[in-house]
Design a protein around this motif. Structure first.
Motif, PDB file in Angstrom:
ATOM      1  N   PRO A  98       0.820  -1.236   0.000  1.00 33.74           N
ATOM      2  CA  PRO A  98       0.000   0.000   0.000  1.00 33.74           C
ATOM      3  C   PRO A  98       0.842   1.269   0.000  1.00 33.74           C
ATOM      4  CG  PRO A  98      -0.813  -1.581   1.621  1.00 33.74           C
ATOM      5  CD  PRO A  98       0.514  -2.092   1.162  1.00 33.74           C
ATOM      6  N   VAL A  99       1.944   1.251   0.756  1.00 40.34           N
ATOM      7  CA  VAL A  99       2.815   2.430   0.812  1.00 40.34           C
ATOM      8  C   VAL A  99       3.484   2.663  -0.538  1.00 40.34           C
ATOM      9  CG1 VAL A  99       4.805   3.469   1.943  1.00 40.34           C
ATOM     10  CG2 VAL A  99       3.200   2.082   3.266  1.00 40.34           C
ATOM     11  N   LEU A 100       3.938   1.584  -1.167  1.00 37.84           N
ATOM     12  CA  LEU A 100       4.599   1.712  -2.465  1.00 37.84           C
ATOM     13  C   LEU A 100       3.639   2.237  -3.524  1.00 37.84           C
ATOM     14  CD1 LEU A 100       6.737  -1.574  -2.561  1.00 37.84           C
ATOM     15  CD2 LEU A 100       7.511   0.755  -2.082  1.00 37.84           C
ATOM     16  N   GLU A 101       2.411   1.762  -3.506  1.00 38.15           N
ATOM     17  CA  GLU A 101       1.433   2.228  -4.478  1.00 38.15           C
ATOM     18  C   GLU A 101       1.125   3.713  -4.268  1.00 38.15           C
ATOM     19  OE1 GLU A 101       0.172   0.796  -7.099  1.00 38.15           O
ATOM     20  OE2 GLU A 101       1.350  -1.013  -6.741  1.00 38.15           O
ATOM     21  N   PHE A 102       1.082   4.143  -3.001  1.00 38.16           N
ATOM     22  CA  PHE A 102       0.842   5.560  -2.712  1.00 38.16           C
ATOM     23  C   PHE A 102       1.998   6.416  -3.217  1.00 38.16           C
ATOM     24  CE2 PHE A 102       1.696   9.162   0.105  1.00 38.16           C
ATOM     25  CZ  PHE A 102       0.531   9.891  -0.050  1.00 38.16           C
ATOM     26  N   LEU A 103       3.236   6.007  -2.907  1.00 42.39           N
ATOM     27  CA  LEU A 103       4.391   6.793  -3.324  1.00 42.39           C
ATOM     28  C   LEU A 103       4.550   6.796  -4.838  1.00 42.39           C
ATOM     29  CD1 LEU A 103       6.964   5.689  -0.593  1.00 42.39           C
ATOM     30  CD2 LEU A 103       5.728   7.852  -0.733  1.00 42.39           C
ATOM     31  N   ARG A 104       4.232   5.678  -5.472  1.00 41.65           N
ATOM     32  CA  ARG A 104       4.352   5.608  -6.933  1.00 41.65           C
ATOM     33  C   ARG A 104       3.374   6.552  -7.613  1.00 41.65           C
ATOM     34  NH1 ARG A 104       1.911   2.813 -11.124  1.00 41.65           N
ATOM     35  NH2 ARG A 104       0.374   1.950  -9.676  1.00 41.65           N
ATOM     36  N   ALA A 105       2.218   6.779  -6.975  1.00 35.42           N
ATOM     37  CA  ALA A 105       1.192   7.630  -7.579  1.00 35.42           C
ATOM     38  C   ALA A 105       1.511   9.114  -7.461  1.00 35.42           C
ATOM     39  CB  ALA A 105      -0.165   7.342  -6.933  1.00 35.42           C
ATOM     40  N   VAL A 106       2.464   9.478  -6.605  1.00 34.86           N
ATOM     41  CA  VAL A 106       2.828  10.888  -6.447  1.00 34.86           C
ATOM     42  C   VAL A 106       3.691  11.321  -7.627  1.00 34.86           C
ATOM     43  CG1 VAL A 106       4.034  12.566  -5.019  1.00 34.86           C
ATOM     44  CG2 VAL A 106       2.729  10.724  -3.948  1.00 34.86           C
ATOM     45  N   ILE A 130      15.576  12.864 -10.209  1.00 32.87           N
ATOM     46  CA  ILE A 130      15.658  11.784 -11.201  1.00 32.87           C
ATOM     47  C   ILE A 130      15.467  10.434 -10.531  1.00 32.87           C
ATOM     48  CG2 ILE A 130      17.173  10.652 -12.858  1.00 32.87           C
ATOM     49  CD1 ILE A 130      18.461  13.421 -13.345  1.00 32.87           C
ATOM     50  N   VAL A 131      16.114  10.225  -9.387  1.00 30.40           N
ATOM     51  CA  VAL A 131      15.980   8.956  -8.666  1.00 30.40           C
ATOM     52  C   VAL A 131      14.536   8.730  -8.238  1.00 30.40           C
ATOM     53  CG1 VAL A 131      16.660   7.682  -6.594  1.00 30.40           C
ATOM     54  CG2 VAL A 131      18.371   8.957  -7.890  1.00 30.40           C
ATOM     55  N   SER A 132      13.883   9.790  -7.740  1.00 28.57           N
ATOM     56  CA  SER A 132      12.521   9.657  -7.215  1.00 28.57           C
ATOM     57  C   SER A 132      11.526   9.209  -8.274  1.00 28.57           C
ATOM     58  CB  SER A 132      12.059  10.983  -6.607  1.00 28.57           C
ATOM     59  OG  SER A 132      11.900  11.981  -7.618  1.00 28.57           O
ATOM     60  N   GLY A 133      11.806   9.475  -9.543  1.00 28.70           N
ATOM     61  CA  GLY A 133      10.901   9.036 -10.604  1.00 28.70           C
ATOM     62  C   GLY A 133      11.333   7.743 -11.259  1.00 28.70           C
ATOM     63  N   CYS A 134      12.637   7.529 -11.382  1.00 32.95           N
ATOM     64  CA  CYS A 134      13.138   6.350 -12.095  1.00 32.95           C
ATOM     65  C   CYS A 134      13.062   5.074 -11.267  1.00 32.95           C
ATOM     66  CB  CYS A 134      14.591   6.576 -12.525  1.00 32.95           C
ATOM     67  SG  CYS A 134      14.815   7.813 -13.806  1.00 32.95           S
ATOM     68  N   VAL A 135      13.056   5.197  -9.944  1.00 37.41           N
ATOM     69  CA  VAL A 135      13.149   4.002  -9.111  1.00 37.41           C
ATOM     70  C   VAL A 135      11.886   3.149  -9.181  1.00 37.41           C
ATOM     71  CG1 VAL A 135      12.241   5.082  -7.008  1.00 37.41           C
ATOM     72  CG2 VAL A 135      13.883   3.209  -6.825  1.00 37.41           C
ATOM     73  N   TRP A 136      10.717   3.761  -9.407  1.00 38.08           N
ATOM     74  CA  TRP A 136       9.475   3.002  -9.323  1.00 38.08           C
ATOM     75  C   TRP A 136       9.296   1.994 -10.444  1.00 38.08           C
ATOM     76  CZ3 TRP A 136       8.193   3.228  -4.654  1.00 38.08           C
ATOM     77  CH2 TRP A 136       8.363   4.390  -3.910  1.00 38.08           C
ATOM     78  N   PRO A 137       9.504   2.327 -11.708  1.00 39.67           N
ATOM     79  CA  PRO A 137       9.389   1.287 -12.738  1.00 39.67           C
ATOM     80  C   PRO A 137      10.337   0.113 -12.500  1.00 39.67           C
ATOM     81  CG  PRO A 137       9.497   3.455 -13.742  1.00 39.67           C
ATOM     82  CD  PRO A 137       9.814   3.648 -12.310  1.00 39.67           C
ATOM     83  N   VAL A 138      11.560   0.415 -12.059  1.00 42.86           N
ATOM     84  CA  VAL A 138      12.529  -0.653 -11.810  1.00 42.86           C
ATOM     85  C   VAL A 138      12.090  -1.505 -10.627  1.00 42.86           C
ATOM     86  CG1 VAL A 138      14.938  -1.174 -11.294  1.00 42.86           C
ATOM     87  CG2 VAL A 138      14.378   0.790 -12.733  1.00 42.86           C
TER      88      VAL A 138
END
Length: 262
Positions: A98-106, A130-138
């Protein structure tokens, strides 16, 4: 049966046909333009040469590529490490999902003002964006790849008492590598976007900074040349990624080719 040369030529044609057609269409459609904001492509290309093949190559282009490379590399390391840890442990995955899904949606651009408060306005802030956006797909693709490990292979490793680094390298990472590479490909395009956005805030160098300065100074051909440069950099990085992907996943593409021939 077609030879390797013909196959290679066909691939090159398919790769270049649409970009060349679009470029030619842009050239002829804008040739007689008198609009101040949409200059002819010939004018943009002349500004491209004067703008980017000079001091700006070292003061703007290379720093931007350095930030992108560092942020992208950190996102890959963090995403794969966290993704493997979460994918291997069901309880941890259930706790953090749940936390990951919330952070990914920001949206990552929203984090820029917050990161500026903690990291200042230097290179550190831009890399963190750059890290804050690139980390989620990986991370998310790694989790799914680890979860999809073949049960027979896992049982085989367990039967032969293959554990530790050997199991991690030859079973977990190799099995999840197609998904990891998919996430890395998605992260690359996100990283280019965030590189430009991060340089539009309280910056004094970089491609994003230069394009904004050209726009504010009504240097329209130079502004368009910056946009064109970003597109070319995206194409080059995509081609380099494809070369690396074919080397890393040579075994996977070989298996797929064999399966298609059956």
């Amino acid at each position: 049966m077609r030879g390797p040369l013909m196959i290679a030529l066909n691939r090159i044609f398919l790769l270049l046909a649409l970009p060349v057609a679009l470029f030619a269409g842009w050239w002829f459609a804008s040739a007689g333009s008198t609009d101040f904001y949409v200059p002819p492509l010939a004018t943009i290309l002349a500004a491209f040469d004067d703008t980017w093949f000079g001091p700006r190559l070292t003061t703007d282009v290379l720093p931007s590529m350095g930030r992108l490379g560092l942020g992208y590399a950190l996102a890959l390391l963090a995403g794969v490490a966290l993704g493997v840890a979460i994918g291997l442990r069901r309880a941890l995955r259930a706790l953090l999902e749940p936390v990951l899904e919330f952070l990914r949606a920001v949206p990552p651009p929203v984090l820029v003002p917050i990161l500026m408060l903690f990291a200042g306005i230097g290179n550190g802030m831009k890399v963190l964006v750059i890290v804050s956006g690139c980390v989620w797909p990986v991370l998310l693709n790694t989790v799914e790849g680890v979860r999809a490990i073949d049960g027979v292979l896992a049982d085989t490793c367990r039967s032969y008492r293959i554990g530790g680094r050997l199991r991690m390298w030859h079973l977990v990472l190799r099995s999840a590598s197609p998904q990891i590479v998919t996430g890395a490909r998605q992260a690359l395009s996100v990283g280019i976007i965030l590189m430009v956005i991060s340089e539009m805030f309280a910056a004094n160098s970089g491609l994003g900074f230069s394009i904004v300065q050209f726009q504010r100074g009504f240097q329209i051909p130079e502004m368009w040349s910056g946009v064109l440069l970003l597109g070319l950099l995206g194409v080059v990085l995509s081609l380099l990624f494809r070369i690396v992907e074919h080397r890393v996943l040579a075994w996977y593409h070989g298996i797929r080719a064999v399966e298609r021939q059956r």
